[in-house]
Structures are given as structure tokens and as C-alpha cells.
Design an enzyme around this catalytic site. Structure first.
Site, PDB file in Angstrom:
ATOM      1  CB  CYS A   1      -0.970  -0.040   1.174  1.00  0.00           C
ATOM      2  SG  CYS A   1      -2.346   1.136   1.036  1.00  0.00           S
TER       3      CYS A   1
ATOM      4  CG  HIS B   1      -3.643  -3.850   2.503  1.00  0.00           C
ATOM      5  ND1 HIS B   1      -2.827  -3.415   3.522  1.00  0.00           N
ATOM      6  CD2 HIS B   1      -4.167  -2.730   1.937  1.00  0.00           C
ATOM      7  CE1 HIS B   1      -2.854  -2.094   3.577  1.00  0.00           C
ATOM      8  NE2 HIS B   1      -3.658  -1.653   2.625  1.00  0.00           N
TER       9      HIS B   1
ATOM     10  CD  GLU C   1      -1.627  -6.627   4.765  1.00  0.00           C
ATOM     11  OE1 GLU C   1      -1.833  -5.479   5.198  1.00  0.00           O
ATOM     12  OE2 GLU C   1      -1.127  -6.867   3.651  1.00  0.00           O
TER      13      GLU C   1
END
Length: 566
Positions: A378, A516, A518
Site C-alpha cells: 500500500c 494488502h 496479508e
């Protein structure tokens, strides 16, 4: 019909209700039960999207674009199902919905009150969130005794009365503090917490007692006697060094059997072999990898919860122990990059605001010029573009309009318009509200043929989750590419920059994403981008002069993602 397990907490906050709920869900799922989880947050914010990470921790983004509590990240990491905006709601959402109904005249001129209107709305949201699951595990945020939690507790009390007895189960998580001077665990806080819960009208069926040591049998009997809970249902929630041990810990004490008996559920025996393999891989690494996570919220590491867990998952699947060093980017601005010496890889995560930005850029420059594996996420991608524009593409003073609106080279600018997952055109300006106005949720990305990103993912098309307002300015992409940076992924339709990388002739592993990754990593499956990042860090560590990252002299053979956990 859905059956409900309500999870409450007492004595203190942050005891781990979310982990306990997710662990129970994981066990029930292995028994063939279709399960979902809900998180009810008592705060008045509509969602946590505009809350400070120092107050709330991470904001977890769901596939459908909801900004939610970080516990939903735990839910997704522990079970196979995906969460949506229906799995998390707040007092703010409940009141907003009730007030809209009142304005429409839905209450026929009646006096709108907490009971029944607010509590009825809470019950409605719970039923909708449960969907068609056999069991919905509902976590009530906060602590019993908090004034803001009372409407939620009243709502679930009513549900227990209105539903058949075998359709609800109450689990209460409390703390058993150890008093060193007395040399014993104290049960009085638990007794008082249950007393307060019973005054509301809720009798817990199970007590989870958080403690840092074993619970003596006489103390267990004492708790059972004074809380009106069966002795076998007083379960120790022991502190452990990995949250992925919790499912086995609770199963060994027959929590799932107790819950299934209370809910009158017939289910096959639990199979936790996958979780045991996962823990075994976690406890038997063959190398140590040192990762510097350079951010601005490092004083509260919960701000990067999904990120730290994704790195742990990658460690599991590459048989590596991951040591995460949380580095304050402002300290780099003051003291330089010396703190990054000895790191095997550097990661710059997302964030908002100008504070600490130049320190992150310094860290990125350090990674690029020293050929240290780098992953930007990001803001970490945007700052990688800024660093490259300044130092390689001849754009001195290049910046983002978020931090420097008058910059001569706005290589990062506000995303004016894009299409949502549903195909709806979204338009934003600098004057738009902050809450819920970012590019959010799962978006389709197209990976460039021949790119490192495409080799990592093994696909030409992916869907990853986003949470951002600013984007690489397409006007400057030709200059960046001419200088050597590659745009390795773009959004489907709009052609927005989704990933950048450097050619491996210039840098062995320099990759950054606007999205993102994750948020979609799980312990059982890992994530290809993080696994590749750790593999690159391992190669760097092996080539370093000291090779201090090795646990044994015999280097293990590299393997592909997911080879260790089936």
C-alpha cells in the site's frame, strides 16, 4: 435452524475472546459443522475505518469491502469461510439503522427506546449475519460491566429466552490473576464477573479461565461451585507461545464436546491433524530470518496484526523462524538507517499521514541500494515509487499529493474514480468524507507476462483486497519505466497500477503492491507473495558474510509454498 454460541468477556479487556471464538470454530469445522462467526462492537463509530490504530489496532478489510475489527482477521485465519460486512456490526450501525427507520415512520409514531427497538435491531443483525450456518459463534466486544455493552447483552439474553434451550450456549472468558506474594491464582475476579453477568440474566454454560499456569483441581472446583458452572465446563485458557496451539488446547479439555452436547448436535469426531502439523512446522524451523518492519504505529504491534501473522505463515511454509523487528520510521529520520544493518529483508506496510514518511523512504533507499529483499504494501508501494522517481528517474522532489499537494512531480495522486467489485462507478474528491470512501475490498488485478509477480502467483489474474485513496499517477509511468521500474500488475478495467518491481539484474527481489496481501494469508495455505519474500530473505541471509540466520550448518533444500502443511 442456526444455533448460537455467545462469547462474552469479564474482569479485563484483551483476554483473547476472538482467538477463543475462532479456535472453537476451527474445531467445530473439523467435526463437519458449518460454522460462522460474528463480532459485535459496542462503540458508537459506524466502523473502525477512521479510528486511530493506537486505539483500535488493525482495521481488517473483508472481500466485500467492509472495514472491520481485527478479530475478523482471526476468524478468516482459523476457518475456511470468508467474512463479510454482515459478520461485524457496531452500536453506531445499529443506531443509524433504527434512526433511519424512525424517520421513515416505520415505528408508527411510537416512542423509540433501547428496549425493544435497539435490542430487536441487534437480534435482527445477528440472525442476518448467521446466515445458513449450523452454528454461529457470536463474540460480544468489551467487558461485562461496560455500560455500552448492556444493549448487546440484553439482546442475547432475550434470544436465549426466545429460542429453544438447546439452541444457545454461553461461554464467558475471565482472568485468573496470579498473585506472586500469595503464590496462588485468585478466583475472586472470576466469581464477581460471573455474578455481574448473572445479574443481567445470563448464566454461562462454560467458563474459559485465562491464566499463565496450571489450574489446581481444588481451585477449579471452587470456581464451579461459586459460579454455578459444571466442573468439567471450567476450562483453562493457558497462555501459549502461539495462537495456533489454542484449538488443540481447548479440544484436549473437551470444549467442543461440551458445546455440542449443550446444542444437541451430533457430529463426527474432531480431526486436528492439520493444526498439529502446522504447530510442528512452527516449532521446528531450519533457519532464522530477520525482518525489519518499518512503520509509524510500531508502539502498538496490533496495528500490523494480519501482516505479522502473514509473515509467520510464510515462515511455517518455508520452515523458517521469523523474527520481526518493529522499527519506528521517525527514529530512522533522526538516527539514520543503522538499525537496519543485519536485516535479511525490509518491509514497509500501509499507513496514513505525513509523519514518518521520509524515514520510510530512507529505509526503501537502503533496501534498494544494498540489494536487500524489499516488500512494500500500500503506502509502502507508493513510497517505493517516490524513492525511485527521486533517485533514479530524475524527478527531484517527487512526492504524493497526500503529503505535498504542491509537489512538482505528483507521482502519487488521489484516485478520482474506479469501479467497485459490483461494477458501480465510484468517484472521490479531496472533499469527500473520510469514512468508508476509499477503494476497498477485493479487486481484480492483471499480472504482466514475464514479471516476477506473475511467477510468484503462478497466474495471470488475481483478486486481492485494497484500502487506499491514493494511487500511482499514470502520467509518470513512462518515465518510471524508462528509468527501470516495471509496472507488473494493473487493475482490470481502469489500468490502475497494482504492483511494481525492479528487474532482477538491478535488484534480486524488490516487489511492492498497492493491495494488502496479508488479508488473505492463512496458516494452512500461506500466501505466495509472503512465501517468496521469505525465500528471498533466506537466499540473502545465506549469502551474507556471517550467515547468522542459519540454525544448522546444513542448509535445507528450498521448497515451494505449502509443501509442509497439507
Amino acid at each position: 435452524m442456526t444455533k448460537y454460541v455467545f462469547v462474552t468477556g469479564g474482569v479485563v479487556s484483551s483476554l483473547g475472546k476472538g482467538i477463543a471464538a475462532a479456535s472453537l470454530a476451527a474445531i467445530l469445522e473439523t467435526r463437519g459443522i458449518k460454522v460462522t462467526l460474528l463480532k459485535l462492537d459496542p462503540y458508537i463509530n459506524v466502523d473502525p475505518g477512521t479510528m486511530s490504530p493506537f486505539q483500535h489496532g488493525e482495521v481488517f478489510v473483508t472481500e466485500d469491502g467492509a472495514e472491520t475489527d481485527l478479530d475478523l482477521g482471526h476468524y478468516e485465519r482459523f476457518i475456511s469461510g470468508k467474512m463479510t460486512r454482515r459478520n461485524n456490526f457496531t452500536t453506531g450501525q445499529i443506531y443509524e439503522s433504527v434512526i433511519k427507520k424512525e424517520r421513515r415512520g416505520d415505528y408508527l409514531g411510537g416512542t423509540v427506546q433501547v428496549i425493544p427497538h435497539i435490542t430487536d435491531e441487534i437480534k435482527h443483525y445477528i440472525r442476518v449475519g448467521a446466515g445458513d450456518a449450523q452454528v454461529a459463534i457470536v463474540e460480544i466486544g468489551g467487558t461485562v460491566g461496560d455500560i455500552e455493552s448492556l444493549p448487546f447483552l440484553e439482546a442475547i439474553r432475550q434470544m436465549a429466552v426466545q429460542l429453544p434451550r438447546e439452541d444457545t450456549c454461553f461461554i464467558h472468558l475471565t482472568l485468573l490473576p496470579y498473585i506472586t506474594s500469595a503464590g496462588e491464582l485468585k478466583t475472586k475476579p472470576t466469581q464477581h464477573s460471573v455474578k455481574e453477568l448473572r445479574e443481567i440474566g445470563i448464566q454461562p454454560d462454560v467458563l474459559l479461565c485465562r491464566a499463565d499456569r496450571a489450574l489446581p483441581a481444588d481451585e477449579r472446583r471452587k470456581i464451579a461451585l461459586f459460579t454455578n458452572v459444571r466442573e468439567e465446563a471450567v476450562i483453562l485458557a493457558l497462555d501459549v507461545d502461539s495462537i495456533y496451539k489454542i484449538p488443540s488446547l481447548l479440544h484436549d479439555q473437551m470444549l467442543d464436546e461440551i458445546v455440542c452436547h449443550k446444542l444437541n448436535l451430533l457430529a463426527k469426531a474432531a480431526d486436528l491433524s492439520t493444526w498439529k502439523k502446522l504447530v510442528h512446522a512452527l516449532e521446528h524451523p531450519e533457519r532464522v530470518i530477520e525482518i525489519a518492519l518499518v512503520g509509524k504505529y510500531v508502539d502498538l504491534t496490533e496495528s500490523y496484526k494480519s501482516l505479522s501473522e502473514a509473515l509467520i505463515h510464510a515462515g511455517i511454509h518455508t520452515r523458517s523462524k521469523i523474527n520481526i523487528h518493529y522499527v519506528d520510521s521517525e527514529s530512522i529520520e533522526k538516527d539514520g538507517t543503522g538499525c537496519l544493518d543485519g536485516m535479511d529483508a525490509i518491509l514497509v506496510p500501509g499507513g496514513f499521514g505525513k509523519r514518518g514518511v521520509e524515514g520510510k523512504i530512507m529505509a526503501i533507499h537502503f533496501a534498494r541500494t544494498n540489494r536487500i529483499p524489499y516488500l512494500g504494501i500500500c503506502l509502502g508501494m507508493q513510497l517505493a515509487v517516490i524513492e525511485y522517481a527521486r533517485n533514479k528517474a530524475g524527478m527531484q522532489g517527487a512526492h504524493s499529493t497526500e503529503f505535498h499537494p504542491e509537489t512538482a512531480y505528483p507521482v502519487i495522486a488521489l484516485t478520482i474514480e474506479w469501479r467497485s467489485r459490483e461494477g458501480q462507478l465510484e468517484i472521490r474528491t479531496a472533499d469527500s468524507d473520510l469514512g468508508g470512501t476509499m477503494r476497498l475490498g477485493g479487486q481484480e488485478c492483471l499480472l504482466k507476462e514475464g514479471s516476477l509477480a506473475r511467477r510468484i502467483y503462478g497466474s495471470d489474474k488475481i483478486i486481492e483486497r485494497h484500502r487506499h485513496r491514493y494511487e500511482v499517477n499514470n502520467q509518470y509511468i513512462p518515465r518510471l519505466e524508462q528509468a527501470g521500474m516495471s509496472i507488473s500488475a494493473v487493475s482490470a478495467g481502469e489500468g490502475l497500477c497494482e504492483m511494481v518491481e525492479l528487474p532482477q539484474t538491478e535488484h534480486p527481489w524488490f516487489v511492492a503492491s498497492q493491495f494488502h496481501p496479508e488479508f488473505t494469508s492463512t496458516p494452512r495455505a500461506g500466501h505466495p507473495l509472503f512465501a517468496a519474500f521469505i525465500e528471498a530473505a533466506a537466499v540473502f541471509a545465506d549469502k551474507s558474510p556471517s550467515s547468522e540466520g542459519a540454525i544448522s550448518a546444513d542448509k535445507p533444500e528450498r521448497t515451494t509454498t505449502g509443501a509442509y502443511i497439507q
